[in-house]
Design a protein around this motif. Structure first.
Motif: not given
Length: 167
Positions: A84-87, A152-153, A160-162
């Protein structure tokens, strides 16, 4: 409500209770046509849930000895997080998974209180707390944005959230 509740790290004796609780929440969401966690109904993630309990990453919230909420905080990316977020090469994030409250408590502010508790009590040398949810779950997306998470996308139909961790 949390002031009258106990929040603690789940122990192995709590593992099956957490699995059962999450499946009850997943069934409630399915019954209410909420597209979230349907894979839990078929046993998806049972092992991962128990592993998180064993790794002392899962918390439970007890009110009058009744399980009313749970969540998992991981310092390491799971395969799902990487998808989901990438590495996270910088290893600069915590990952919040399976934040769940009893359906009868939805709308009472307990979810927001839990997020506040997490930001106040979880300590790690990380900059962000990240979470995802199904993109078409409008209520949950609104909840995260309303509690200061930055969108964030989207990846694979998941928002996706942060949120910045202030230490």
């Amino acid at each position: 409500m949390l002031k009258d509740s106990q929040i603690k790290i789940a122990d192995m004796d709590d593992g099956q209770k957490v699995v059962k609780f999450l499946k009850q929440i997943a069934q409630w969401m399915f019954d209410n046509d909420i597209n979230q966690w349907r894979y839990l109904l078929s046993g998806g993630d049972d092992e991962e849930i128990l592993e998180a309990v064993n790794n002392k990453e899962t918390y439970i919230v007890l009110h009058d000895d009744e399980l009313i909420a749970t969540f998992t905080i991981s310092e390491n990316q799971s395969e799902w997080d990487q998808h989901i977020f990438g590495e996270d090469a910088a290893q600069d994030s915590l990952y919040l998974h399976r934040l769940a409250i009893s359906p009868e408590l939805i709308g009472t502010g307990v979810g927001g209180e839990l997020l506040g508790w997490i930001f106040k009590n979880i300590t790690a040398d990380k900059s962000f707390l990240k979470i995802d949810c199904v993109a078409d779950n409008r209520k949950l997306n609104r909840f995260y944005r309303g509690h200061g998470f930055e969108y964030i996308g989207e990846t694979d139909h998941h928002s996706k959230y942060q949120k910045k961790l202030y230490r």
